[in-house]
Design an enzyme around this catalytic site. Structure first.
Site, PDB file in Angstrom:
ATOM      1  N   LYS A 199       0.837  -1.214   0.000  1.00 26.55           N
ATOM      2  CA  LYS A 199       0.000   0.000   0.000  1.00 26.55           C
ATOM      3  C   LYS A 199       0.865   1.255   0.000  1.00 26.55           C
ATOM      4  CE  LYS A 199       0.890   0.765   4.471  1.00 26.55           C
ATOM      5  NZ  LYS A 199       1.498   1.990   5.090  1.00 26.55           N
ATOM      6  N   THR A 254      -3.354   5.576   4.345  1.00 25.44           N
ATOM      7  CA  THR A 254      -2.054   6.051   3.876  1.00 25.44           C
ATOM      8  C   THR A 254      -2.164   6.941   2.643  1.00 25.44           C
ATOM      9  OG1 THR A 254      -1.189   3.941   4.668  1.00 25.44           O
ATOM     10  CG2 THR A 254       0.301   5.304   3.417  1.00 25.44           C
TER      11      THR A 254
END
Length: 252
Positions: free
Chosen positions: A98, A155
């Site tokens: 990610k 994120t």
């Protein structure tokens, strides 16, 4: 010397450059006597918010159900909820990969793109992470959970994200070396991009976003032109096979 009944919980998110080993695999190499007692903790957990006791959730990847419950009991509090998942590979890959998409999200923000662009990036980014995870032996469902989709949302959108902030600076034309020096902290997505690309090539998995980001980071490609190249690739079908024969590890 660690006792033989010790439990090791890795909270590191990444892949070893060169070997492409996950962090639990690296730990197992260093402490082979504890190879069966190593787990991975991952999820959308910015330290700043956990430290303020904001309600947060995480997942422990552990193949041993009893050991997973033991770790849950240790970590769970009234503000930090821990789920268990037997899929250690998926939990670790979700947390590591990610960061690649978060770096790309920051570049998109820095180029002035909007919500449509970020939604497309995150959705297709999750698709290519899932492809690589499945080719590595992970369960596709894991990537819809906390260590995949959950961590990606946090994120790619948070002001706390070092990777997203680094992407903003890349879009301004700054080099990774300059960004790293100013930050004083590791920009995980940079090395993760190289490792993910290497792993994808070894498994024959197509990862167009990761490849485009690699060209920007390591080959001096223009971020804006890299986006144009992604948008003008050949036509694809959105729904991809979620299972494949061992001889086919590539989607067109």
């Amino acid at each position: 010397m660690l006792p033989p009944d010790c439990v090791v919980v890795s909270a590191a998110k990444g892949l070893e450059v060169g070997s492409c080993l996950r962090m639990t695999e690296v730990v197992a190499q260093e402490i082979p006597s504890l190879a069966g007692r190593i787990a991975a903790l991952s999820g959308p957990n910015h330290a700043e918010e956990v430290g303020r006791k904001n309600p947060s959730a995480s997942v422990v990847g552990c193949a041993d159900p009893a050991l997973a419950e033991f770790i849950q009991d240790i970590f769970m509090t009234s503000y930090f909820r821990v789920y268990a998942n037997h899929d250690v590979i998926g939990v670790e890959l979700g947390g590591a990969l990610k960061n690649v998409i978060a770096l790309a999200a920051g570049i998109g923000d820095g180029l002035g793109f909007g919500d449509n662009s970020k939604a497309a990036l995150m959705t297709r980014g999750l698709a290519e992470i899932t492809r690589l995870g499945m080719a590595s032996g992970a369960d596709a469902a894991t990537f819809s959970g906390l260590s995949g989709l959950g961590d990606m949302i946090a994120t790619c959108t948070s002001r706390h994200s070092r990777n997203r902030r680094a992407g903003l600076e890349i879009a301004k034309g700054r080099s990774i070396a300059e960004i790293q020096a100013d930050s004083g902290m590791v920009i995980e997505g940079v090395r993760a991009t190289a490792a993910a690309r290497q792993l994808a090539q070894s498994l024959g998995v197509e990862m167009p976003i990761t490849e485009a980001l690699h060209q920007v980071l390591y080959q001096g490609a223009s971020p804006r032109l890299a986006v144009t190249d992604l948008m003008t690739r050949g036509k694809k079908h959105e729904t991809e096979k979620m299972a494949f024969p061992s001889s086919v590890k590539h989607w067109g």
